[in-house]
Design a protein around this motif. Structure first.
Motif, mmCIF file in Angstrom:
data_model
loop_
_atom_site.group_PDB
_atom_site.id
_atom_site.type_symbol
_atom_site.label_atom_id
_atom_site.label_comp_id
_atom_site.label_asym_id
_atom_site.label_seq_id
_atom_site.Cartn_x
_atom_site.Cartn_y
_atom_site.Cartn_z
ATOM 1 N N LEU A 163 0.969 -1.277 0.015
ATOM 2 C CA LEU A 163 -0.067 -0.076 -0.022
ATOM 3 C C LEU A 163 0.724 1.243 -0.071
ATOM 4 O O LEU A 163 1.837 1.209 0.764
ATOM 5 N N LYS A 164 0.475 2.310 -0.787
ATOM 6 C CA LYS A 164 0.956 3.550 -0.605
ATOM 7 C C LYS A 164 0.227 4.430 0.327
ATOM 8 O O LYS A 164 -1.005 4.612 -0.053
ATOM 9 N N ILE A 165 0.552 4.837 1.567
ATOM 10 C CA ILE A 165 -0.323 5.514 2.412
ATOM 11 C C ILE A 165 0.381 6.966 2.881
ATOM 12 O O ILE A 165 1.378 7.021 2.870
ATOM 13 N N LYS A 166 -0.458 7.859 2.577
ATOM 14 C CA LYS A 166 -0.028 9.338 2.933
ATOM 15 C C LYS A 166 -0.711 9.831 3.971
ATOM 16 O O LYS A 166 -2.069 9.525 3.969
ATOM 17 N N GLY A 167 -0.073 10.432 4.965
ATOM 18 C CA GLY A 167 -0.892 10.984 6.008
ATOM 19 C C GLY A 167 0.381 11.360 7.128
ATOM 20 O O GLY A 167 1.471 11.725 6.850
ATOM 21 N N TYR A 184 2.404 4.131 17.818
ATOM 22 C CA TYR A 184 2.195 5.145 16.666
ATOM 23 C C TYR A 184 1.464 4.565 15.678
ATOM 24 O O TYR A 184 1.610 3.234 15.419
ATOM 25 N N TYR A 185 0.874 5.313 14.795
ATOM 26 C CA TYR A 185 0.000 4.821 13.763
ATOM 27 C C TYR A 185 -0.017 6.094 12.669
ATOM 28 O O TYR A 185 0.422 7.000 12.938
ATOM 29 N N ILE A 186 -0.287 5.556 11.475
ATOM 30 C CA ILE A 186 -0.443 6.785 10.605
ATOM 31 C C ILE A 186 -1.935 7.213 10.348
ATOM 32 O O ILE A 186 -2.660 6.424 9.886
ATOM 33 N N ASP A 187 -2.224 8.465 10.473
ATOM 34 C CA ASP A 187 -3.625 8.838 10.437
ATOM 35 C C ASP A 187 -3.562 9.420 8.756
ATOM 36 O O ASP A 187 -3.095 10.355 8.325
ATOM 37 N N VAL A 240 -3.414 0.994 -3.302
ATOM 38 C CA VAL A 240 -3.150 -0.286 -3.486
ATOM 39 C C VAL A 240 -1.911 -0.198 -4.852
ATOM 40 O O VAL A 240 -2.319 0.329 -5.742
ATOM 41 N N MET A 241 -0.910 -0.501 -4.348
ATOM 42 C CA MET A 241 0.022 -0.889 -5.342
ATOM 43 C C MET A 241 0.219 -1.904 -6.299
ATOM 44 O O MET A 241 -0.200 -3.054 -5.823
ATOM 45 N N ASP A 248 12.113 -2.577 0.008
ATOM 46 C CA ASP A 248 11.946 -3.085 1.232
ATOM 47 C C ASP A 248 12.435 -2.175 2.119
ATOM 48 O O ASP A 248 11.791 -2.475 3.430
ATOM 49 N N THR A 249 13.233 -1.165 2.136
ATOM 50 C CA THR A 249 13.608 -0.148 3.087
ATOM 51 C C THR A 249 12.890 1.235 2.879
ATOM 52 O O THR A 249 13.459 1.615 1.460
ATOM 53 N N VAL A 250 12.373 1.913 3.566
ATOM 54 C CA VAL A 250 11.623 3.159 3.281
ATOM 55 C C VAL A 250 12.444 4.212 4.112
ATOM 56 O O VAL A 250 12.601 4.042 5.574
ATOM 57 N N ASN A 251 13.010 5.287 3.613
ATOM 58 C CA ASN A 251 13.720 6.112 4.496
ATOM 59 C C ASN A 251 12.658 7.431 4.790
ATOM 60 O O ASN A 251 13.301 8.091 5.632
ATOM 61 N N ASN A 252 11.650 7.473 3.919
ATOM 62 C CA ASN A 252 10.945 8.927 4.324
ATOM 63 C C ASN A 252 9.759 8.612 3.943
ATOM 64 O O ASN A 252 9.157 8.350 2.777
#
Length: 64
Positions: free
Chosen positions: A27-31, A44-47, A53-54, A60-64
């Protein structure tokens, strides 16, 4: 080989619920990263402001 699976909770307030097929979808989640708490302590969670859906697996590693 050691496989590590990481899960991160998100909270969705939108009207349209994403069509999820299985737990291996990306998933690509912006929040906004938000701190919550319950009877077990803080977490912690993403609001989520958007959930997509990608079609292909992401990094595998997300930096930002």
């Amino acid at each position: 080989m050691l496989a590590i699976f990481t899960f991160f909770e998100y909270e969705w307030h939108g009207e349209k619920i994403p069509n999820l097929v299985d737990e291996i979808q990306w998933l690509k989640i912006k929040g906004t990263l938000t701190r919550g708490s319950d009877e077990y302590g803080e977490y912690y969670y993403i609001d989520a402001k958007s959930v997509e859906v990608m079609n292909e697996r992401g990094q595998d590693t997300v930096n930002n």
